[in-house]
Scaffold this active site. Sequence first.
Site, mmCIF file in Angstrom:
data_model
loop_
_atom_site.group_PDB
_atom_site.id
_atom_site.type_symbol
_atom_site.label_atom_id
_atom_site.label_comp_id
_atom_site.label_asym_id
_atom_site.label_seq_id
_atom_site.Cartn_x
_atom_site.Cartn_y
_atom_site.Cartn_z
ATOM 1 N N LEU A 54 0.838 -1.197 0.000
ATOM 2 C CA LEU A 54 0.000 0.000 0.000
ATOM 3 C C LEU A 54 0.875 1.250 0.000
ATOM 4 O O LEU A 54 1.877 1.292 0.670
ATOM 5 C CB LEU A 54 -0.869 -0.008 1.250
ATOM 6 C CG LEU A 54 -1.928 -1.103 1.220
ATOM 7 C CD1 LEU A 54 -2.685 -1.107 2.528
ATOM 8 C CD2 LEU A 54 -2.856 -0.886 0.068
ATOM 9 N N PRO A 55 0.464 2.209 -0.767
ATOM 10 C CA PRO A 55 1.217 3.467 -0.832
ATOM 11 C C PRO A 55 1.051 4.288 0.443
ATOM 12 O O PRO A 55 0.562 5.399 0.411
ATOM 13 C CB PRO A 55 0.613 4.178 -2.045
ATOM 14 C CG PRO A 55 -0.775 3.636 -2.163
ATOM 15 C CD PRO A 55 -0.746 2.242 -1.595
ATOM 16 N N CYS A 56 1.458 3.732 1.506
ATOM 17 C CA CYS A 56 1.267 4.439 2.784
ATOM 18 C C CYS A 56 2.035 5.748 2.793
ATOM 19 O O CYS A 56 1.751 6.629 3.591
ATOM 20 C CB CYS A 56 1.693 3.561 3.936
ATOM 21 S SG CYS A 56 2.580 2.109 3.452
ATOM 22 N N HIS A 57 2.968 5.880 1.914
ATOM 23 C CA HIS A 57 3.748 7.127 1.898
ATOM 24 C C HIS A 57 2.891 8.285 1.402
ATOM 25 O O HIS A 57 3.265 9.434 1.503
ATOM 26 C CB HIS A 57 4.982 6.946 1.026
ATOM 27 C CG HIS A 57 4.681 6.540 -0.362
ATOM 28 N ND1 HIS A 57 4.635 5.217 -0.757
ATOM 29 C CD2 HIS A 57 4.379 7.283 -1.441
ATOM 30 C CE1 HIS A 57 4.338 5.194 -2.055
ATOM 31 N NE2 HIS A 57 4.162 6.423 -2.484
ATOM 32 N N ARG A 58 1.735 7.959 0.853
ATOM 33 C CA ARG A 58 0.843 9.032 0.388
ATOM 34 C C ARG A 58 -0.105 9.468 1.489
ATOM 35 O O ARG A 58 -0.993 10.274 1.258
ATOM 36 C CB ARG A 58 0.035 8.531 -0.801
ATOM 37 C CG ARG A 58 0.918 8.310 -2.007
ATOM 38 C CD ARG A 58 0.065 7.929 -3.214
ATOM 39 N NE ARG A 58 0.952 7.460 -4.258
ATOM 40 C CZ ARG A 58 0.611 6.512 -5.113
ATOM 41 N NH1 ARG A 58 -0.563 5.965 -5.048
ATOM 42 N NH2 ARG A 58 1.424 6.151 -6.031
#
Length: 113
Positions: A54-58
């Site tokens: 998951l693009p948790c960095h977003r």
Amino acid sequence: MKKKKDFFDRVYEVVAKIPKGKVTSYGAIAEVCGIKSAARTVGWAMHGAAGNSLPCHRVVNRNGELTGKIHFGDPDLMESLLRSEGVKFDKEGRVIMDKYNWVPPKKRKKRKN
DNA sequence: AACGTGACTTATT
DNA sequence: GAATAAGCCACGT
């Protein structure tokens, strides 16, 4: 069969839908999940999301600060990823929420729009 | 079952 | 306006 998705699953779905080059806040995700006050729980969900691609960095906090960067292993990784996607930071190292703040669509039951 | 913790948010001082 | 307090929900022990 009503597969009641857990709060976590809901968060995963939303996070996975964050457009590239945009960011959203924990509170926004929590609200979409149905609980506006569960911003902290959203962060918890990320913990379980580790390894889910998951693009948790977003996902940033309301201030645009990369509060979760510490959990990426390298504090600079999150910023680098966002920069790679076209997200720019102000001199304070925060995401320019005025431009990149993206709010996920509310998943209504059978939303046809 | 209860207490404590946590990648947050809002209100109050 | 900045700092502190409380509130919020779910998971772990």
